[in-house]
Design a protein around this motif. Structure first.
Motif: not given
Length: 565
Positions: A263-268, A529-540
Protein backbone atom coordinates in the motif's frame (compact mmCIF):
# COMPACT_ATOMS: atom_id res chain seq x y z
CA UNK A 1 2.03 -5.28 -14.04
CA UNK A 2 -1.54 -4.55 -15.15
CA UNK A 3 -2.72 -1.11 -14.10
CA UNK A 4 -6.42 -1.00 -13.38
CA UNK A 5 -8.57 2.09 -13.63
CA UNK A 6 -8.72 4.59 -10.83
CA UNK A 7 -11.32 4.46 -8.08
CA UNK A 8 -12.65 6.83 -5.50
CA UNK A 9 -11.89 4.22 -2.83
CA UNK A 10 -10.11 0.90 -2.57
CA UNK A 11 -11.09 -1.27 0.40
CA UNK A 12 -8.56 -3.82 1.61
CA UNK A 13 -10.33 -6.85 3.05
CA UNK A 14 -13.81 -8.20 2.38
CA UNK A 15 -14.96 -8.86 5.93
CA UNK A 16 -18.35 -7.57 7.02
CA UNK A 17 -17.01 -4.09 7.85
CA UNK A 18 -15.46 -3.70 4.42
CA UNK A 19 -18.77 -4.72 2.85
CA UNK A 20 -20.63 -2.12 4.94
CA UNK A 21 -18.21 0.60 3.82
CA UNK A 22 -18.50 -0.51 0.20
CA UNK A 23 -22.30 -0.40 0.34
CA UNK A 24 -22.45 3.06 1.89
CA UNK A 25 -19.89 4.52 -0.50
CA UNK A 26 -21.51 2.88 -3.50
CA UNK A 27 -24.88 4.33 -2.49
CA UNK A 28 -23.20 7.74 -2.34
CA UNK A 29 -22.11 7.35 -5.97
CA UNK A 30 -18.47 6.51 -5.31
CA UNK A 31 -16.47 4.13 -7.50
CA UNK A 32 -15.41 1.41 -5.07
CA UNK A 33 -13.09 -1.58 -5.43
CA UNK A 34 -13.03 -4.12 -2.61
CA UNK A 35 -10.17 -6.66 -2.53
CA UNK A 36 -10.45 -9.93 -0.59
CA UNK A 37 -7.62 -12.49 -0.51
CA UNK A 38 -9.90 -15.48 0.28
CA UNK A 39 -12.21 -17.26 -2.14
CA UNK A 40 -15.29 -15.52 -0.76
CA UNK A 41 -16.11 -12.33 1.11
CA UNK A 42 -17.27 -12.25 4.73
CA UNK A 43 -13.99 -12.60 6.62
CA UNK A 44 -14.69 -13.99 10.09
CA UNK A 45 -18.45 -13.52 9.68
CA UNK A 46 -19.02 -16.57 7.50
CA UNK A 47 -20.80 -19.91 7.62
CA UNK A 48 -19.10 -23.06 6.44
CA UNK A 49 -19.86 -26.70 5.83
CA UNK A 50 -17.04 -27.60 8.19
CA UNK A 51 -17.36 -31.39 8.05
CA UNK A 52 -16.94 -33.32 4.81
CA UNK A 53 -20.18 -34.70 3.44
CA UNK A 54 -22.26 -33.37 6.34
CA UNK A 55 -24.89 -30.72 5.55
CA UNK A 56 -24.46 -28.51 8.59
CA UNK A 57 -23.54 -24.86 8.07
CA UNK A 58 -21.70 -23.53 11.10
CA UNK A 59 -20.86 -19.91 11.92
CA UNK A 60 -17.17 -20.63 11.70
CA UNK A 61 -15.60 -17.81 13.74
CA UNK A 62 -18.08 -15.17 14.90
CA UNK A 63 -21.37 -16.49 16.20
CA UNK A 64 -23.88 -13.97 17.64
CA UNK A 65 -25.04 -10.45 16.77
CA UNK A 66 -25.56 -7.62 19.25
CA UNK A 67 -23.71 -4.54 18.03
CA UNK A 68 -25.13 -4.24 14.50
CA UNK A 69 -27.19 -1.03 14.67
CA UNK A 70 -30.69 -0.93 13.25
CA UNK A 71 -29.60 2.20 11.40
CA UNK A 72 -27.18 0.18 9.26
CA UNK A 73 -29.80 -2.52 8.64
CA UNK A 74 -32.30 0.14 7.52
CA UNK A 75 -29.85 2.30 5.53
CA UNK A 76 -28.61 -0.68 3.52
CA UNK A 77 -32.05 -2.38 3.40
CA UNK A 78 -30.64 -5.64 4.71
CA UNK A 79 -32.94 -8.65 4.71
CA UNK A 80 -31.67 -10.44 7.82
CA UNK A 81 -33.50 -12.12 10.68
CA UNK A 82 -32.16 -12.18 14.21
CA UNK A 83 -33.64 -14.52 16.82
CA UNK A 84 -33.78 -13.57 20.49
CA UNK A 85 -32.98 -16.41 22.90
CA UNK A 86 -35.31 -17.00 25.86
CA UNK A 87 -32.56 -18.19 28.19
CA UNK A 88 -29.67 -15.92 28.99
CA UNK A 89 -27.38 -18.55 30.50
CA UNK A 90 -26.98 -21.76 32.42
CA UNK A 91 -23.98 -22.36 34.71
CA UNK A 92 -23.37 -25.63 36.57
CA UNK A 93 -22.12 -25.07 40.11
CA UNK A 94 -18.47 -26.22 40.10
CA UNK A 95 -18.86 -27.29 43.74
CA UNK A 96 -21.79 -29.55 42.80
CA UNK A 97 -22.54 -29.91 39.04
CA UNK A 98 -25.83 -31.64 39.87
CA UNK A 99 -27.20 -28.13 40.38
CA UNK A 100 -26.77 -24.94 38.40
CA UNK A 101 -27.77 -21.33 37.86
CA UNK A 102 -30.37 -20.81 35.10
CA UNK A 103 -31.15 -17.25 33.98
CA UNK A 104 -34.59 -17.38 32.35
CA UNK A 105 -35.47 -14.06 30.67
CA UNK A 106 -39.18 -14.96 30.62
CA UNK A 107 -39.57 -16.37 34.15
CA UNK A 108 -38.12 -14.30 37.02
CA UNK A 109 -39.59 -16.70 39.57
CA UNK A 110 -37.72 -19.64 38.04
CA UNK A 111 -34.53 -17.59 37.99
CA UNK A 112 -34.97 -16.66 41.63
CA UNK A 113 -35.45 -20.31 42.53
CA UNK A 114 -32.27 -21.15 40.64
CA UNK A 115 -30.33 -18.59 42.70
CA UNK A 116 -31.64 -20.24 45.85
CA UNK A 117 -30.71 -23.69 44.57
CA UNK A 118 -27.01 -22.84 44.26
CA UNK A 119 -26.99 -21.37 47.77
CA UNK A 120 -26.77 -17.69 46.80
CA UNK A 121 -27.70 -15.17 49.55
CA UNK A 122 -31.37 -14.29 49.86
CA UNK A 123 -31.01 -10.91 48.17
CA UNK A 124 -28.56 -12.00 45.43
CA UNK A 125 -31.22 -12.29 42.72
CA UNK A 126 -32.46 -8.74 43.38
CA UNK A 127 -28.90 -7.43 43.44
CA UNK A 128 -28.13 -9.24 40.18
CA UNK A 129 -31.13 -7.62 38.48
CA UNK A 130 -30.27 -4.25 40.00
CA UNK A 131 -26.69 -4.54 38.72
CA UNK A 132 -27.84 -4.80 35.10
CA UNK A 133 -30.50 -2.13 35.59
CA UNK A 134 -27.72 0.24 36.61
CA UNK A 135 -25.56 -0.86 33.67
CA UNK A 136 -28.36 0.06 31.26
CA UNK A 137 -28.32 3.64 32.49
CA UNK A 138 -24.90 3.94 30.92
CA UNK A 139 -25.37 1.73 27.86
CA UNK A 140 -28.67 3.27 26.74
CA UNK A 141 -27.08 6.71 26.90
CA UNK A 142 -23.96 5.73 24.94
CA UNK A 143 -25.44 3.38 22.33
CA UNK A 144 -26.84 6.11 20.03
CA UNK A 145 -23.39 7.75 19.89
CA UNK A 146 -21.81 4.72 18.20
CA UNK A 147 -22.92 5.84 14.73
CA UNK A 148 -22.06 9.51 15.25
CA UNK A 149 -18.78 11.45 15.50
CA UNK A 150 -16.88 10.66 18.68
CA UNK A 151 -17.74 12.37 21.90
CA UNK A 152 -14.87 13.34 24.16
CA UNK A 153 -14.55 11.61 27.52
CA UNK A 154 -15.98 14.67 29.28
CA UNK A 155 -18.90 14.89 26.85
CA UNK A 156 -19.66 11.19 27.24
CA UNK A 157 -19.50 11.43 31.03
CA UNK A 158 -21.84 14.42 30.99
CA UNK A 159 -24.29 12.54 28.74
CA UNK A 160 -24.33 9.53 31.09
CA UNK A 161 -24.55 11.72 34.20
CA UNK A 162 -27.53 13.61 32.79
CA UNK A 163 -29.20 10.22 32.25
CA UNK A 164 -28.75 9.46 35.95
CA UNK A 165 -25.66 7.31 35.57
CA UNK A 166 -22.93 9.18 37.44
CA UNK A 167 -22.11 6.28 39.74
CA UNK A 168 -22.34 3.85 36.82
CA UNK A 169 -19.75 5.88 34.92
CA UNK A 170 -17.37 5.62 37.85
CA UNK A 171 -17.95 1.88 38.25
CA UNK A 172 -17.69 0.91 34.55
CA UNK A 173 -15.36 3.52 33.07
CA UNK A 174 -13.05 4.78 35.80
CA UNK A 175 -12.43 1.76 38.06
CA UNK A 176 -11.72 -1.94 37.42
CA UNK A 177 -15.04 -3.69 36.79
CA UNK A 178 -14.04 -6.34 39.30
CA UNK A 179 -14.41 -3.78 42.09
CA UNK A 180 -18.13 -3.23 41.62
CA UNK A 181 -18.84 -6.91 40.88
CA UNK A 182 -17.14 -8.06 44.08
CA UNK A 183 -18.79 -5.31 46.15
CA UNK A 184 -22.25 -5.80 44.74
CA UNK A 185 -22.47 -9.61 44.51
CA UNK A 186 -21.38 -12.37 46.88
CA UNK A 187 -21.88 -15.78 45.28
CA UNK A 188 -18.85 -17.15 43.42
CA UNK A 189 -20.92 -18.50 40.50
CA UNK A 190 -23.02 -15.35 40.14
CA UNK A 191 -19.95 -13.14 40.13
CA UNK A 192 -18.37 -15.29 37.46
CA UNK A 193 -21.45 -15.20 35.22
CA UNK A 194 -21.30 -11.40 35.28
CA UNK A 195 -17.54 -11.20 34.77
CA UNK A 196 -17.41 -13.48 31.72
CA UNK A 197 -18.70 -10.63 29.56
CA UNK A 198 -15.42 -8.86 30.27
CA UNK A 199 -13.29 -11.72 28.97
CA UNK A 200 -14.30 -13.08 25.56
CA UNK A 201 -11.23 -12.52 23.40
CA UNK A 202 -9.53 -10.53 26.17
CA UNK A 203 -6.76 -11.85 28.41
CA UNK A 204 -7.34 -9.97 31.64
CA UNK A 205 -8.06 -10.13 35.36
CA UNK A 206 -10.95 -8.45 37.12
CA UNK A 207 -8.76 -5.79 38.72
CA UNK A 208 -6.35 -5.00 35.87
CA UNK A 209 -5.39 -1.34 35.91
CA UNK A 210 -5.42 -0.87 32.12
CA UNK A 211 -9.19 -1.58 32.15
CA UNK A 212 -9.21 -3.70 28.97
CA UNK A 213 -11.68 -5.93 30.81
CA UNK A 214 -13.95 -2.92 31.38
CA UNK A 215 -13.96 -1.99 27.70
CA UNK A 216 -14.76 -5.58 26.71
CA UNK A 217 -17.55 -5.62 29.31
CA UNK A 218 -19.01 -2.38 27.96
CA UNK A 219 -19.05 -3.68 24.38
CA UNK A 220 -20.83 -6.84 25.51
CA UNK A 221 -23.57 -4.81 27.20
CA UNK A 222 -23.96 -1.80 24.91
CA UNK A 223 -25.58 -3.42 21.87
CA UNK A 224 -28.99 -1.85 21.29
CA UNK A 225 -28.55 -0.26 24.71
CA UNK A 226 -29.66 -3.57 26.29
CA UNK A 227 -26.82 -5.96 25.51
CA UNK A 228 -29.05 -8.63 23.98
CA UNK A 229 -27.14 -11.10 21.77
CA UNK A 230 -29.15 -12.66 18.96
CA UNK A 231 -28.74 -15.63 16.64
CA UNK A 232 -28.66 -14.79 12.90
CA UNK A 233 -31.02 -17.06 11.00
CA UNK A 234 -29.07 -18.93 8.34
CA UNK A 235 -25.85 -18.52 10.27
CA UNK A 236 -23.40 -15.65 10.25
CA UNK A 237 -22.86 -16.22 6.55
CA UNK A 238 -26.39 -14.97 5.91
CA UNK A 239 -25.40 -11.58 7.36
CA UNK A 240 -22.30 -11.28 5.17
CA UNK A 241 -24.21 -12.47 2.11
CA UNK A 242 -26.75 -9.70 2.57
CA UNK A 243 -24.00 -7.13 3.01
CA UNK A 244 -22.31 -8.36 -0.15
CA UNK A 245 -25.61 -8.10 -2.02
CA UNK A 246 -26.09 -4.55 -0.75
CA UNK A 247 -22.56 -3.57 -1.79
CA UNK A 248 -22.92 -5.03 -5.29
CA UNK A 249 -26.37 -3.47 -5.70
CA UNK A 250 -24.82 -0.12 -4.81
CA UNK A 251 -22.31 -0.54 -7.62
CA UNK A 252 -19.22 -1.62 -5.69
CA UNK A 253 -16.83 -4.03 -7.38
CA UNK A 254 -15.96 -7.00 -5.14
CA UNK A 255 -12.91 -9.01 -6.15
CA UNK A 256 -11.94 -12.24 -4.36
CA UNK A 257 -8.65 -14.15 -4.50
CA UNK A 258 -6.97 -10.75 -4.55
CA UNK A 259 -4.10 -10.58 -2.07
CA UNK A 260 -2.89 -7.07 -1.36
CA UNK A 261 0.91 -6.97 -1.26
CA UNK A 262 1.70 -3.29 -0.76
CA UNK A 263 0.00 0.00 0.00
CA UNK A 264 1.32 3.40 -0.97
CA UNK A 265 -0.37 5.95 1.30
CA UNK A 266 -0.22 8.37 -1.59
CA UNK A 267 -3.04 6.48 -3.24
CA UNK A 268 -2.16 3.12 -4.78
CA UNK A 269 -2.65 -0.52 -3.82
CA UNK A 270 -0.74 -3.43 -5.35
CA UNK A 271 -2.26 -6.89 -5.29
CA UNK A 272 -1.89 -10.38 -6.74
CA UNK A 273 -4.98 -11.84 -8.37
CA UNK A 274 -5.23 -15.62 -8.44
CA UNK A 275 -6.94 -17.20 -11.40
CA UNK A 276 -10.32 -18.65 -10.40
CA UNK A 277 -9.82 -21.58 -12.76
CA UNK A 278 -6.17 -22.20 -11.93
CA UNK A 279 -5.02 -20.99 -8.53
CA UNK A 280 -1.39 -21.40 -9.54
CA UNK A 281 -1.72 -18.54 -12.02
CA UNK A 282 -1.25 -15.14 -10.40
CA UNK A 283 -1.26 -11.73 -12.00
CA UNK A 284 0.08 -8.50 -10.54
CA UNK A 285 -2.24 -5.51 -10.47
CA UNK A 286 -2.25 -1.98 -9.20
CA UNK A 287 -5.28 0.13 -8.35
CA UNK A 288 -5.17 3.86 -7.81
CA UNK A 289 -7.62 5.62 -5.52
CA UNK A 290 -8.29 8.89 -3.78
CA UNK A 291 -8.92 6.96 -0.56
CA UNK A 292 -7.71 3.65 0.85
CA UNK A 293 -9.84 1.94 3.50
CA UNK A 294 -8.19 -0.78 5.54
CA UNK A 295 -10.42 -3.57 6.78
CA UNK A 296 -7.40 -5.58 7.91
CA UNK A 297 -5.85 -5.31 11.37
CA UNK A 298 -3.67 -2.22 11.88
CA UNK A 299 -0.62 -4.44 12.36
CA UNK A 300 -1.32 -6.08 8.99
CA UNK A 301 -1.70 -2.66 7.40
CA UNK A 302 1.72 -1.82 8.79
CA UNK A 303 3.22 -4.66 6.82
CA UNK A 304 1.54 -3.45 3.64
CA UNK A 305 2.57 0.17 3.84
CA UNK A 306 5.46 0.91 1.56
CA UNK A 307 7.88 3.87 1.31
CA UNK A 308 10.53 2.43 3.59
CA UNK A 309 8.57 1.22 6.60
CA UNK A 310 9.99 -1.80 8.37
CA UNK A 311 7.74 -3.77 10.72
CA UNK A 312 8.96 -6.53 13.00
CA UNK A 313 6.34 -9.05 14.08
CA UNK A 314 7.33 -11.48 16.80
CA UNK A 315 5.51 -14.32 18.51
CA UNK A 316 8.94 -14.99 19.92
CA UNK A 317 8.52 -11.99 22.21
CA UNK A 318 5.45 -13.64 23.71
CA UNK A 319 7.32 -16.90 24.18
CA UNK A 320 10.02 -14.97 26.01
CA UNK A 321 7.43 -13.59 28.42
CA UNK A 322 7.50 -10.04 27.10
CA UNK A 323 4.25 -8.06 27.33
CA UNK A 324 1.78 -8.48 24.50
CA UNK A 325 1.40 -4.73 24.05
CA UNK A 326 4.06 -3.68 21.59
CA UNK A 327 4.86 -7.05 20.05
CA UNK A 328 4.46 -5.37 16.68
CA UNK A 329 7.47 -3.10 16.72
CA UNK A 330 7.22 -0.49 13.98
CA UNK A 331 10.27 1.44 12.83
CA UNK A 332 9.09 4.22 10.49
CA UNK A 333 11.66 5.75 8.17
CA UNK A 334 10.07 9.01 7.24
CA UNK A 335 6.41 7.99 7.57
CA UNK A 336 4.22 6.83 10.42
CA UNK A 337 2.29 3.56 10.49
CA UNK A 338 -1.19 2.51 11.47
CA UNK A 339 -0.13 0.73 14.64
CA UNK A 340 2.15 3.60 15.55
CA UNK A 341 -0.89 5.84 15.44
CA UNK A 342 -2.91 3.45 17.59
CA UNK A 343 -0.48 1.38 19.71
CA UNK A 344 -3.28 -0.36 21.60
CA UNK A 345 -3.82 -2.61 18.60
CA UNK A 346 -0.99 -4.99 19.46
CA UNK A 347 -2.59 -7.33 22.01
CA UNK A 348 -2.78 -11.09 21.86
CA UNK A 349 -5.98 -13.05 21.43
CA UNK A 350 -6.92 -15.43 24.22
CA UNK A 351 -9.46 -18.01 23.05
CA UNK A 352 -9.69 -21.42 21.44
CA UNK A 353 -12.72 -22.06 19.23
CA UNK A 354 -14.25 -25.53 18.90
CA UNK A 355 -17.19 -26.49 16.66
CA UNK A 356 -18.93 -29.82 17.21
CA UNK A 357 -21.80 -31.64 15.55
CA UNK A 358 -23.67 -34.05 17.86
CA UNK A 359 -26.18 -36.80 17.23
CA UNK A 360 -28.25 -35.23 20.03
CA UNK A 361 -27.83 -32.91 22.98
CA UNK A 362 -26.05 -34.50 25.95
CA UNK A 363 -27.70 -35.27 29.27
CA UNK A 364 -26.59 -33.12 32.20
CA UNK A 365 -25.52 -34.08 35.68
CA UNK A 366 -28.17 -31.57 36.75
CA UNK A 367 -31.28 -33.62 36.01
CA UNK A 368 -33.60 -30.75 36.97
CA UNK A 369 -32.75 -28.84 33.77
CA UNK A 370 -33.56 -30.17 30.31
CA UNK A 371 -30.65 -30.06 27.84
CA UNK A 372 -32.74 -27.92 25.46
CA UNK A 373 -33.10 -25.37 28.24
CA UNK A 374 -29.50 -25.44 29.44
CA UNK A 375 -28.11 -25.10 25.91
CA UNK A 376 -30.79 -22.58 24.91
CA UNK A 377 -28.64 -19.67 26.05
CA UNK A 378 -24.96 -19.34 26.92
CA UNK A 379 -23.76 -22.45 28.73
CA UNK A 380 -20.95 -21.50 31.15
CA UNK A 381 -18.53 -24.16 32.39
CA UNK A 382 -15.93 -23.52 35.11
CA UNK A 383 -16.51 -19.79 34.88
CA UNK A 384 -17.03 -18.99 38.52
CA UNK A 385 -15.23 -15.91 39.84
CA UNK A 386 -12.49 -17.89 41.55
CA UNK A 387 -12.02 -20.35 38.66
CA UNK A 388 -11.62 -17.55 36.12
CA UNK A 389 -8.89 -15.92 38.17
CA UNK A 390 -7.09 -19.20 38.77
CA UNK A 391 -7.24 -19.96 35.04
CA UNK A 392 -5.75 -16.58 34.19
CA UNK A 393 -2.83 -17.11 36.55
CA UNK A 394 -2.16 -20.56 35.11
CA UNK A 395 -2.21 -19.29 31.54
CA UNK A 396 -0.01 -16.31 32.41
CA UNK A 397 2.59 -18.80 33.63
CA UNK A 398 2.50 -20.58 30.27
CA UNK A 399 0.19 -23.55 30.93
CA UNK A 400 -3.28 -24.58 29.81
CA UNK A 401 -5.77 -23.98 32.64
CA UNK A 402 -7.24 -27.09 34.24
CA UNK A 403 -10.18 -26.95 34.32
CA UNK A 404 -10.52 -24.76 31.27
CA UNK A 405 -13.26 -22.08 31.45
CA UNK A 406 -15.63 -22.51 28.48
CA UNK A 407 -18.75 -20.96 26.98
CA UNK A 408 -21.06 -22.94 24.72
CA UNK A 409 -23.67 -21.85 22.18
CA UNK A 410 -26.13 -24.19 20.47
CA UNK A 411 -27.18 -22.31 17.34
CA UNK A 412 -29.29 -25.15 15.98
CA UNK A 413 -31.75 -24.79 18.87
CA UNK A 414 -32.53 -21.19 17.89
CA UNK A 415 -32.06 -21.69 14.16
CA UNK A 416 -32.51 -25.26 12.89
CA UNK A 417 -32.20 -24.05 9.28
CA UNK A 418 -28.40 -24.44 9.50
CA UNK A 419 -28.97 -28.22 9.47
CA UNK A 420 -30.27 -30.31 6.59
CA UNK A 421 -33.82 -31.71 6.99
CA UNK A 422 -32.30 -35.16 7.55
CA UNK A 423 -30.06 -33.93 10.39
CA UNK A 424 -32.94 -32.02 11.98
CA UNK A 425 -35.20 -35.07 11.83
CA UNK A 426 -32.47 -37.21 13.39
CA UNK A 427 -32.15 -34.82 16.34
CA UNK A 428 -28.63 -33.55 15.54
CA UNK A 429 -27.32 -30.30 17.04
CA UNK A 430 -24.30 -28.05 16.72
CA UNK A 431 -22.23 -26.77 19.62
CA UNK A 432 -19.88 -23.81 19.39
CA UNK A 433 -17.40 -23.65 22.28
CA UNK A 434 -15.10 -20.81 23.26
CA UNK A 435 -12.33 -21.77 25.66
CA UNK A 436 -11.20 -18.72 27.63
CA UNK A 437 -7.75 -17.82 28.94
CA UNK A 438 -5.83 -19.60 26.18
CA UNK A 439 -3.59 -16.71 25.11
CA UNK A 440 -1.52 -16.66 21.94
CA UNK A 441 1.67 -16.95 23.98
CA UNK A 442 0.85 -20.66 24.45
CA UNK A 443 0.92 -21.39 20.73
CA UNK A 444 3.80 -21.27 18.26
CA UNK A 445 4.27 -22.43 14.69
CA UNK A 446 6.30 -25.33 16.04
CA UNK A 447 3.78 -26.56 18.64
CA UNK A 448 0.50 -25.54 17.00
CA UNK A 449 -0.60 -29.06 16.05
CA UNK A 450 0.18 -30.38 19.51
CA UNK A 451 -1.47 -27.43 21.24
CA UNK A 452 -4.56 -27.77 19.07
CA UNK A 453 -4.95 -31.37 20.27
CA UNK A 454 -4.26 -30.45 23.89
CA UNK A 455 -6.67 -27.52 23.86
CA UNK A 456 -9.37 -29.63 22.22
CA UNK A 457 -8.89 -32.27 24.92
CA UNK A 458 -9.12 -29.59 27.61
CA UNK A 459 -12.39 -28.33 26.14
CA UNK A 460 -13.88 -31.83 26.02
CA UNK A 461 -12.72 -32.51 29.58
CA UNK A 462 -14.47 -29.35 30.76
CA UNK A 463 -17.64 -30.41 28.99
CA UNK A 464 -17.52 -33.90 30.43
CA UNK A 465 -17.14 -32.58 33.97
CA UNK A 466 -20.75 -31.34 33.89
CA UNK A 467 -22.34 -33.99 31.67
CA UNK A 468 -23.95 -37.29 32.62
CA UNK A 469 -22.37 -39.01 29.62
CA UNK A 470 -19.15 -38.54 27.64
CA UNK A 471 -19.47 -35.95 24.90
CA UNK A 472 -17.24 -38.10 22.67
CA UNK A 473 -20.00 -40.73 22.44
CA UNK A 474 -22.35 -38.18 20.84
CA UNK A 475 -20.02 -36.65 18.23
CA UNK A 476 -21.09 -37.46 14.68
CA UNK A 477 -18.61 -38.62 12.07
CA UNK A 478 -18.16 -37.13 8.62
CA UNK A 479 -18.14 -38.87 5.26
CA UNK A 480 -14.61 -40.16 5.90
CA UNK A 481 -15.37 -41.46 9.38
CA UNK A 482 -13.62 -38.64 11.23
CA UNK A 483 -15.25 -37.04 14.28
CA UNK A 484 -17.11 -33.82 13.52
CA UNK A 485 -14.92 -31.62 15.71
CA UNK A 486 -13.16 -28.51 14.40
CA UNK A 487 -10.69 -26.71 16.67
CA UNK A 488 -9.08 -23.34 15.95
CA UNK A 489 -6.15 -22.03 17.98
CA UNK A 490 -5.13 -18.38 17.98
CA UNK A 491 -2.54 -19.24 15.33
CA UNK A 492 -5.14 -21.03 13.20
CA UNK A 493 -7.35 -17.94 13.36
CA UNK A 494 -4.41 -15.70 12.50
CA UNK A 495 -3.56 -17.78 9.45
CA UNK A 496 -7.13 -18.22 8.25
CA UNK A 497 -8.54 -14.71 8.57
CA UNK A 498 -5.49 -12.52 9.17
CA UNK A 499 -6.11 -11.58 12.79
CA UNK A 500 -2.65 -11.06 14.33
CA UNK A 501 -2.09 -13.30 17.35
CA UNK A 502 -5.65 -14.57 16.89
CA UNK A 503 -7.10 -11.40 18.38
CA UNK A 504 -10.76 -11.37 17.35
CA UNK A 505 -10.89 -7.58 17.83
CA UNK A 506 -7.81 -6.96 15.62
CA UNK A 507 -6.08 -5.83 18.83
CA UNK A 508 -7.01 -4.17 22.10
CA UNK A 509 -10.42 -2.55 22.28
CA UNK A 510 -10.80 1.21 22.72
CA UNK A 511 -13.36 3.23 24.64
CA UNK A 512 -16.18 4.40 22.34
CA UNK A 513 -15.20 8.01 22.97
CA UNK A 514 -12.06 10.12 22.53
CA UNK A 515 -9.86 11.38 25.31
CA UNK A 516 -10.25 15.07 26.06
CA UNK A 517 -6.82 15.91 24.65
CA UNK A 518 -7.21 13.81 21.49
CA UNK A 519 -6.86 15.48 18.11
CA UNK A 520 -10.30 15.74 16.53
CA UNK A 521 -9.51 18.17 13.73
CA UNK A 522 -10.28 15.96 10.72
CA UNK A 523 -13.35 13.90 9.85
CA UNK A 524 -11.21 10.75 10.16
CA UNK A 525 -10.19 11.69 13.69
CA UNK A 526 -13.73 12.67 14.66
CA UNK A 527 -15.10 9.33 13.42
CA UNK A 528 -12.33 7.28 15.06
CA UNK A 529 -10.89 5.84 11.82
CA UNK A 530 -7.69 7.85 11.36
CA UNK A 531 -4.22 6.50 10.67
CA UNK A 532 -0.98 8.47 10.34
CA UNK A 533 -1.86 8.91 6.66
CA UNK A 534 -4.61 11.41 5.75
CA UNK A 535 -5.98 9.32 2.87
CA UNK A 536 -5.78 5.94 4.61
CA UNK A 537 -8.67 5.10 6.93
CA UNK A 538 -9.33 2.15 9.25
CA UNK A 539 -12.69 0.60 8.42
CA UNK A 540 -12.46 -2.69 10.33
CA UNK A 541 -12.45 -3.94 13.90
CA UNK A 542 -9.21 -2.04 14.46
CA UNK A 543 -11.05 1.26 14.23
CA UNK A 544 -12.23 2.93 17.41
CA UNK A 545 -15.65 1.44 18.17
CA UNK A 546 -14.64 -1.65 16.18
CA UNK A 547 -14.81 -5.25 17.30
CA UNK A 548 -17.52 -7.92 16.94
CA UNK A 549 -20.02 -8.14 14.08
CA UNK A 550 -21.28 -4.58 14.12
CA UNK A 551 -20.49 -2.85 10.84
CA UNK A 552 -19.51 0.19 12.89
CA UNK A 553 -15.99 0.37 11.52
CA UNK A 554 -17.27 0.30 7.95
CA UNK A 555 -20.07 2.78 8.61
CA UNK A 556 -17.85 5.25 10.41
CA UNK A 557 -15.07 5.11 7.81
CA UNK A 558 -17.60 5.74 5.05
CA UNK A 559 -19.04 8.69 6.96
CA UNK A 560 -15.55 10.15 7.49
CA UNK A 561 -14.72 9.84 3.80
CA UNK A 562 -17.98 11.43 2.69
CA UNK A 563 -17.58 14.25 5.20
CA UNK A 564 -14.10 14.92 3.82
CA UNK A 565 -15.27 15.42 0.25
Amino acid sequence: MTTMQSYDAVIIGGGHNGLVAAAYLGKAGKRVLLLERLDAVGGAAVSAQAFEGVEAWLSRYSYLVSLLPQRIIDDLQLDITLVRRRYSSYTPDPADPSRGLLIDNDDPAATRASFERIGAPDDEFELFDLFYEHCRRLTTALWPTMTAPLLTRSEAKRLVTEAGGASEWEAMIESPIGDVISRHLQNDVVRGVVFTDALIGTFARADDADLQQNICFLYHLIGGGTGDWDVPVGGMGAVSAELARAARSAGATLVTRAEVTAVDPGGSVRYRLRDHNNGDNEHEHEANADWILSNVAPAVLDRLLIAGTEVRYGREQLAAGEPSVGIFESRPFGIGTAAAAQPNHCREGAQVKVNLLLTRLPRLRDSSVAPETAFGGTFHIHESWSELDAAYLTAAEGSIPNPLPCEIYCHSLADPTILSPELREAGAHTLTVFGLHTPARLVTAENNEEMRARLQAAVLDSLNSVLAEPIEDLVMTDATGRPCIETKTTLDIERAVGMPLGNIFHGGLDWPFAEDDAALDTPAERWGVATAHPRVLLCGSGARRGGAVSGLGGHNAAMALLESE
